[in-house]
Design a protein around this motif. Structure first.
Motif, mmCIF file in Angstrom:
data_model
loop_
_atom_site.group_PDB
_atom_site.id
_atom_site.type_symbol
_atom_site.label_atom_id
_atom_site.label_comp_id
_atom_site.label_asym_id
_atom_site.label_seq_id
_atom_site.Cartn_x
_atom_site.Cartn_y
_atom_site.Cartn_z
ATOM 1 N N THR A 1 -4.084 -0.847 7.094
ATOM 2 C CA THR A 1 -2.891 -0.137 6.733
ATOM 3 C C THR A 1 -2.690 1.164 7.596
ATOM 4 N N HIS A 2 -1.682 1.643 7.689
ATOM 5 C CA HIS A 2 -1.300 2.717 8.417
ATOM 6 C C HIS A 2 -0.288 3.633 7.527
ATOM 7 N N ASN B 1 2.221 3.846 5.367
ATOM 8 C CA ASN B 1 3.025 2.896 4.162
ATOM 9 C C ASN B 1 3.083 1.511 4.654
ATOM 10 N N SER B 2 2.359 1.245 5.645
ATOM 11 C CA SER B 2 2.706 -0.220 6.279
ATOM 12 C C SER B 2 1.338 -0.861 6.499
ATOM 13 N N VAL B 3 1.463 -2.239 6.610
ATOM 14 C CA VAL B 3 0.298 -3.049 6.687
ATOM 15 C C VAL B 3 0.337 -4.055 7.929
ATOM 16 N N GLN C 1 -10.655 -3.523 3.334
ATOM 17 C CA GLN C 1 -9.319 -2.584 3.627
ATOM 18 C C GLN C 1 -9.847 -1.717 4.917
ATOM 19 N N GLU D 1 -8.494 1.425 7.778
ATOM 20 C CA GLU D 1 -7.683 2.544 7.970
ATOM 21 C C GLU D 1 -7.422 2.413 9.552
ATOM 22 N N TRP E 1 3.636 -4.483 12.173
ATOM 23 C CA TRP E 1 3.776 -3.653 10.966
ATOM 24 C C TRP E 1 4.889 -3.744 10.082
ATOM 25 N N THR F 1 6.225 -2.706 6.459
ATOM 26 C CA THR F 1 6.379 -1.454 5.366
ATOM 27 C C THR F 1 6.196 -1.939 4.095
ATOM 28 N N ARG F 2 5.723 -1.229 2.887
ATOM 29 C CA ARG F 2 5.591 -1.618 1.637
ATOM 30 C C ARG F 2 6.890 -2.048 0.934
ATOM 31 N N TRP G 1 -2.329 -4.369 -3.202
ATOM 32 C CA TRP G 1 -1.913 -3.343 -2.626
ATOM 33 C C TRP G 1 -0.631 -2.886 -2.837
#
Length: 322
Positions: free
Chosen positions: A194-195, A197-199, A263, A265, A283, A285-286, A316
């Motif tokens: 994740t970064h 709000n994105s995965v 997980q 970062e 990427w 976003t949520r 998540w």
């Protein structure tokens, strides 16, 4: 992780009866006991009753279908004190077998043995894994994995001589050089990177259109899980990863992996894929992932239910990773 043992193939607390595997007298007694059950496989497909709720079929050891079984049943464990053995029927040849269909990404074919009732079918575990109870799924995964190991380990890796099955199916021994061989499990890291709000999501060549998942890769000898996460993500997507946390694990018998969900970062966001490893990465976003899970995204399909990628992404989104 709050729900770590709810992942498919885990959490059923199966009594694996490891303490009796080396006792041939106990194994013989179990194979004669009236309450002992057989679960059977054909080319890695478990025998199930697919009517919902589906179930893994358990047969008595005097069932006529076991006449087609290979030798050396494998002790999977005990249920309510009764032994459960896995039998392999792969030498049986169904009429009109569709070999091409069986080679598809998600084999939809089902096989019916003439000695079994019509509602019992051999089905691809990857397709039906979410239909089963945790106990049925664990038994099916264990049987599939260890039968698959026996299929490719008939000869000693040290001297090349034929090996024999020992330890109730959990070991192969070489009569020539006396080497012992044990079922292998390949460690694989699968990463929720994740970064903000994105995965990070990626897809492999040959996957169905729109299918994306979390990045994953094998752990190398002499490598920690954390190092494997950082190496695999950088090799596949060119993204640097800082802090890494372990979340949950999943046995994955396709053919014999243990998935370590982690997980990480990201400390960089620019993507540079290795086209040999993956076809695309992006990427997400949520908010977009919520649309994916709802089936409303224009280009990405939801991760396959039952796989740890779906499990990690679901948690998540629900903010239940901790």
């Amino acid at each position: 992780m709050r729900h770590a043992e709810e992942v498919t193939f885990g959490g059923s607390a199966l009594d694996r009866a490891g303490e009796v595997r080396s006792n041939p007298d106990v194994i013989k007694f179990m194979l004669r006991a009236g309450d002992t059950k057989a679960v059977i496989f054909w080319r890695g497909k478990p025998l199930i009753s697919p009517q919902r709720p589906a179930s893994l079929v358990r047969l008595s050891l005097d069932h006529p279908v076991l006449a087609d079984a290979e030798a050396d049943p494998i002790l999977l464990g005990r249920e309510d004190g009764a032994a459960v053995f896995a039998f392999d029927l792969s030498k049986w040849a169904p009429d009109g077998l569709d070999e091409e269909g069986m080679g598809s990404f998600l084999d939809p074919s089902e096989q019916r043995h003439p000695a079994l009732s019509e509602e019992m079918v051999f089905a691809e575990l990857r397709r039906v894994m979410t239909w089963l109870t945790p106990r049925d799924a664990e038994l099916a995964a264990t049987g599939k994995a260890i039968i698959g190991w026996h299929d490719i380990h008939g000869y000693c890796a040290k001297c090349g001589a034929p090996t024999i099955v020992t330890q109730a199916g959990w070991q192969r021994s070489c009569p020539t050089c006396r080497a012992s061989h044990f079922p292998r499990t390949d460690p694989v890291v699968i990463m929720l990177i994740t970064h903000g709000n994105s995965v990070l999501m990626g897809r492999s060549p040959g996957w169905p259109q729109g299918m994306y998942s979390l990045l994953a890769g094998f752990v190398e000898p002499g490598e920690t899980l954390e190092a494997a996460v950082r190496r695999e993500v950088f090799e596949e997507a060119g993204v640097r990863v800082g802090a890494v946390n372990y979340l949950a694990s999943q046995p994955w018998p396709f053919p014999a992996s243990l998935m370590f969900g982690c997980q990480g970062e990201a400390t960089s966001t620019d993507i540079s894929i290795d086209p040999v490893e993956i076809e695309d990465a992006q990427w997400v976003t949520r908010e977009e992932m919520m649309e994916v899970f709802a089936g409303n995204h224009v280009s990405i399909l939801p991760a396959r239910k039952g796989a740890i990628a779906h499990f990690l992404l679901e948690n998540w989104l629900a903010d239940t990773l901790e």
